[in-house]
Design a protein around this motif. Structure first.
Motif, PDB file in Angstrom:
ATOM      1  N   ALA A 152       0.843  -1.198   0.000  1.00 52.53           N
ATOM      2  CA  ALA A 152       0.000   0.000   0.000  1.00 52.53           C
ATOM      3  C   ALA A 152       0.882   1.253   0.000  1.00 52.53           C
ATOM      4  N   ALA A 153       1.883   1.272   0.858  1.00 55.13           N
ATOM      5  CA  ALA A 153       2.800   2.412   0.897  1.00 55.13           C
ATOM      6  C   ALA A 153       3.589   2.522  -0.401  1.00 55.13           C
ATOM      7  N   GLU A 154       3.972   1.378  -0.977  1.00 55.30           N
ATOM      8  CA  GLU A 154       4.702   1.391  -2.244  1.00 55.30           C
ATOM      9  C   GLU A 154       3.828   1.945  -3.362  1.00 55.30           C
ATOM     10  N   ALA A 155       2.557   1.571  -3.379  1.00 59.11           N
ATOM     11  CA  ALA A 155       1.644   2.094  -4.400  1.00 59.11           C
ATOM     12  C   ALA A 155       1.492   3.602  -4.271  1.00 59.11           C
ATOM     13  N   ILE A 156       1.407   4.089  -3.046  1.00 62.79           N
ATOM     14  CA  ILE A 156       1.303   5.533  -2.826  1.00 62.79           C
ATOM     15  C   ILE A 156       2.569   6.229  -3.323  1.00 62.79           C
ATOM     16  N   ARG A 157       3.729   5.647  -3.033  1.00 59.93           N
ATOM     17  CA  ARG A 157       4.994   6.233  -3.481  1.00 59.93           C
ATOM     18  C   ARG A 157       5.046   6.314  -4.999  1.00 59.93           C
ATOM     19  N   LEU A 158       4.659   5.230  -5.672  1.00 59.17           N
ATOM     20  CA  LEU A 158       4.706   5.212  -7.132  1.00 59.17           C
ATOM     21  C   LEU A 158       3.669   6.163  -7.729  1.00 59.17           C
ATOM     22  N   THR A 159       2.504   6.282  -7.096  1.00 61.73           N
ATOM     23  CA  THR A 159       1.473   7.192  -7.604  1.00 61.73           C
ATOM     24  C   THR A 159       1.894   8.640  -7.400  1.00 61.73           C
ATOM     25  N   ARG A 160       2.573   8.917  -6.302  1.00 62.14           N
ATOM     26  CA  ARG A 160       3.124  10.271  -6.110  1.00 62.14           C
ATOM     27  C   ARG A 160       4.104  10.605  -7.240  1.00 62.14           C
ATOM     28  N   ARG A 161       4.962   9.637  -7.573  1.00 60.09           N
ATOM     29  CA  ARG A 161       5.936   9.870  -8.636  1.00 60.09           C
ATOM     30  C   ARG A 161       5.220  10.088  -9.967  1.00 60.09           C
ATOM     31  N   LEU A 162       4.170   9.296 -10.219  1.00 57.24           N
ATOM     32  CA  LEU A 162       3.409   9.476 -11.454  1.00 57.24           C
ATOM     33  C   LEU A 162       2.751  10.856 -11.484  1.00 57.24           C
ATOM     34  N   ALA A 163       2.197  11.280 -10.359  1.00 55.67           N
ATOM     35  CA  ALA A 163       1.552  12.589 -10.288  1.00 55.67           C
ATOM     36  C   ALA A 163       2.540  13.721 -10.556  1.00 55.67           C
ATOM     37  N   ALA A 164       3.807  13.498 -10.203  1.00 53.41           N
ATOM     38  CA  ALA A 164       4.835  14.504 -10.469  1.00 53.41           C
ATOM     39  C   ALA A 164       5.236  14.525 -11.937  1.00 53.41           C
ATOM     40  N   SER A 165       4.904  13.441 -12.667  1.00 55.96           N
ATOM     41  CA  SER A 165       5.304  13.322 -14.074  1.00 55.96           C
ATOM     42  C   SER A 165       4.202  13.735 -15.033  1.00 55.96           C
ATOM     43  N   ILE A 166       2.962  13.723 -14.576  1.00 53.31           N
ATOM     44  CA  ILE A 166       1.848  13.990 -15.486  1.00 53.31           C
ATOM     45  C   ILE A 166       0.772  14.790 -14.758  1.00 53.31           C
ATOM     46  N   ASP A 167       0.259  15.801 -15.427  1.00 50.45           N
ATOM     47  CA  ASP A 167      -0.796  16.640 -14.863  1.00 50.45           C
ATOM     48  C   ASP A 167      -2.141  16.086 -15.331  1.00 50.45           C
ATOM     49  N   HIS A 168      -2.721  15.207 -14.517  1.00 55.41           N
ATOM     50  CA  HIS A 168      -3.944  14.505 -14.910  1.00 55.41           C
ATOM     51  C   HIS A 168      -4.847  14.378 -13.684  1.00 55.41           C
ATOM     52  N   PRO A 169      -6.103  14.828 -13.770  1.00 60.96           N
ATOM     53  CA  PRO A 169      -6.963  14.797 -12.582  1.00 60.96           C
ATOM     54  C   PRO A 169      -7.235  13.401 -12.043  1.00 60.96           C
ATOM     55  N   GLU A 170      -7.238  12.383 -12.903  1.00 55.89           N
ATOM     56  CA  GLU A 170      -7.485  11.030 -12.407  1.00 55.89           C
ATOM     57  C   GLU A 170      -6.281  10.464 -11.665  1.00 55.89           C
ATOM     58  N   VAL A 171      -5.077  10.891 -12.041  1.00 51.66           N
ATOM     59  CA  VAL A 171      -3.897  10.501 -11.269  1.00 51.66           C
ATOM     60  C   VAL A 171      -4.008  11.101  -9.867  1.00 51.66           C
ATOM     61  N   ALA A 172      -4.388  12.366  -9.810  1.00 57.45           N
ATOM     62  CA  ALA A 172      -4.602  13.013  -8.506  1.00 57.45           C
ATOM     63  C   ALA A 172      -5.736  12.333  -7.749  1.00 57.45           C
ATOM     64  N   GLN A 222      -9.832  17.960  -3.845  1.00 59.58           N
ATOM     65  CA  GLN A 222     -10.526  19.215  -4.157  1.00 59.58           C
ATOM     66  C   GLN A 222      -9.901  19.901  -5.367  1.00 59.58           C
ATOM     67  N   ALA A 223      -8.578  19.876  -5.446  1.00 59.24           N
ATOM     68  CA  ALA A 223      -7.908  20.483  -6.596  1.00 59.24           C
ATOM     69  C   ALA A 223      -8.254  19.737  -7.882  1.00 59.24           C
ATOM     70  N   ALA A 224      -8.355  18.414  -7.802  1.00 59.60           N
ATOM     71  CA  ALA A 224      -8.698  17.619  -8.986  1.00 59.60           C
ATOM     72  C   ALA A 224     -10.139  17.875  -9.414  1.00 59.60           C
ATOM     73  N   LEU A 225     -11.063  17.881  -8.457  1.00 63.30           N
ATOM     74  CA  LEU A 225     -12.469  18.093  -8.794  1.00 63.30           C
ATOM     75  C   LEU A 225     -12.708  19.484  -9.384  1.00 63.30           C
ATOM     76  N   ALA A 226     -11.913  20.455  -8.965  1.00 63.54           N
ATOM     77  CA  ALA A 226     -12.077  21.823  -9.460  1.00 63.54           C
ATOM     78  C   ALA A 226     -11.804  21.926 -10.954  1.00 63.54           C
ATOM     79  N   ARG A 227     -11.145  20.937 -11.513  1.00 65.36           N
ATOM     80  CA  ARG A 227     -10.835  20.962 -12.945  1.00 65.36           C
ATOM     81  C   ARG A 227     -12.010  20.476 -13.793  1.00 65.36           C
ATOM     82  N   ASP A 228     -13.058  19.948 -13.137  1.00 60.80           N
ATOM     83  CA  ASP A 228     -14.290  19.558 -13.817  1.00 60.80           C
ATOM     84  C   ASP A 228     -14.057  18.528 -14.918  1.00 60.80           C
ATOM     85  N   ARG A 229     -13.198  17.548 -14.610  1.00 63.76           N
ATOM     86  CA  ARG A 229     -12.977  16.403 -15.524  1.00 63.76           C
ATOM     87  C   ARG A 229     -13.116  15.135 -14.687  1.00 63.76           C
ATOM     88  N   LEU A 230     -14.334  14.887 -14.249  1.00 62.37           N
ATOM     89  CA  LEU A 230     -14.592  13.813 -13.295  1.00 62.37           C
ATOM     90  C   LEU A 230     -14.273  12.449 -13.892  1.00 62.37           C
TER      91      LEU A 230
END
Length: 388
Positions: free
Chosen positions: A192-212, A259-267
């Motif tokens: 679980a912690a490893e998945a969070i770490r990898l998702t954080r890294r992905l979020a730093a690589s791509i600006d995508h509301p679903e990643v967030a 909240q930041a992801a939802l504000a982009r209105d791409r649910l």
């Protein structure tokens, strides 16, 4: 010369895990076969562990790229059957710093390629992107190391001919990371912690509301981890958890990201799931849960996915918002063969004042439980009602 720790805030093993995916990407972009590139990177990492403590490089990534590329070329030249491919790859580049561009995103896409089974995609992601050893992955999944080694080798062969310049599917990557997260914890590796770490890294690589959205969902679920099990190891369902044991800082981070992801209105579906988790996290007691709003979010999720599992969870929420009979009516529209259908039916029948029917359904659900903790919990529920 300064030690690694003086040059970098990260311990050596963490530094190597962080930089190795981008090193692997560089080799593949230069024309190396994925499987052989991964082998070369692993050899370079072994060399780094041997050399760096006494003689640390000023540019760790550049050092690893240089050493891994040399090892790849040496292996290519040693095998006469690969000489034709050797003509296609670049010669060793001159020494110097490696550009700071992070191509790790492409590695996520490659490891989650649609040609791989979910299990293989998860294993390859943990190996190539996460930097875990085959032994660590095998221990986490409770399988023999040889079995996991074969799975990873097959996965590497499968993606070896995949073109690396094609756009990847973010949705597939997110599903792989979600599978890793749902494995939770076993052995020495906290998946679980490893998945969070990898998702954080992905979020730093791509600006995508679903990643967030996925990162927020993971954080909100992970925040409740300490309260999920009793001292004897038994399962504690959400309604019975001690909410003072929830990690409020992690909840706050997850809510802020959501909240930041939802504000982009791409649910998307992960944002909707995270919104449901946030509503649970916002309630100081189970009685304060805003079930009406949760049903509304499940309606959004059904519209996005039309998933029978989502409809099953929605039936529970309807039972809380509008009463157990409304929940049972929603449940009646679903296939009784769905996983956990009997458990949901048992809960709703108990709330509707039918303990005998509920006990029988709890016992049925226990026989179909996917893990020991859930089976024990459902068995205890059946026993509790039978001894009233």
């Amino acid at each position: 010369m300064a030690s690694i720790d003086e040059n970098c805030d990260e311990p050596l093993d963490e530094l190597l895990r962080d930089v190795s995916p981008s090193v692997l990407t560089v080799l593949v972009r230069r024309g190396a076969d994925f499987a052989e590139a991964e082998d070369a990177v692993q050899e370079a990492l072994i060399e780094a562990v041997r050399v760096w403590p006494a003689d640390p490089p000023r540019d760790p990534k550049g050092w690893l790229v240089t050493v891994a590329w040399r090892k790849f070329l040496d292996a290519s030249r040693a095998d006469s059957a690969r000489r034709r491919r050797e003509d296609r790859v670049e010669e060793e580049p001159p020494p110097g710093p490696v550009p700071e561009s992070d191509d790790t995103l492409q590695l996520y896409f490659l490891c989650a390629h649609p040609s791989l089974t979910p299990a293989s995609a998860v294993a390859l992601t943990l190996r190539a992107v996460g930097g875990l050893t085959t032994r660590q992955i095998a221990q986490a999944y409770l399988v023999p190391e040889a079995t996991m080694a074969q799975r990873i080798s097959r996965a590497k062969r499968t993606v070896s001919d995949v073109r690396f310049d094609q756009p990847g599917d973010v949705a597939t990557v997110l599903r792989v990371l979600y599978l890793v997260f749902n494995e939770g914890y076993s052995g020495d590796i906290d998946l679980a912690a490893e998945a969070i770490r990898l998702t954080r890294r992905l979020a730093a690589s791509i600006d995508h509301p679903e990643v967030a959205g996925l990162l927020a969902l993971m954080l909100l679920h992970h925040a409740r981890r300490a309260a999920r099990t009793a001292p004897d190891g038994g399962l504690v369902p959400l309604a019975e958890q001690d909410r003072t044991r929830w990690d409020t800082a992690t909840i706050a981070e997850g809510v802020g990201i959501l909240q930041a992801a939802l504000a982009r209105d791409r649910l998307g579906e992960f944002q909707a799931q995270a919104a449901i988790a946030a509503l649970h996290a916002d309630a100081l007691t189970v009685e304060e849960t805003d079930w009406v709003q949760i049903v509304e979010w499940y309606d959004e999720l059904v519209a996005l996915t039309d998933s029978p599992v989502v409809r099953l969870n929605r039936a529970v929420a309807v039972g809380e918002a509008d009463g157990p009979r409304a929940g049972l009516a929603a449940l009646a529209e679903l296939d009784a063969a769905l996983p956990r259908h009997a458990a949901v039916a048992a809960y709703l029948h108990e709330r509707d004042g039918n303990p005998a029917r509920a006990a029988a359904l709890y016992a049925e659900a226990a026989g179909k439980a996917p893990n020991l903790a859930e089976r024990d919990y459902l068995t205890r529920q059946a026993a509790r009602l039978n001894h009233r």
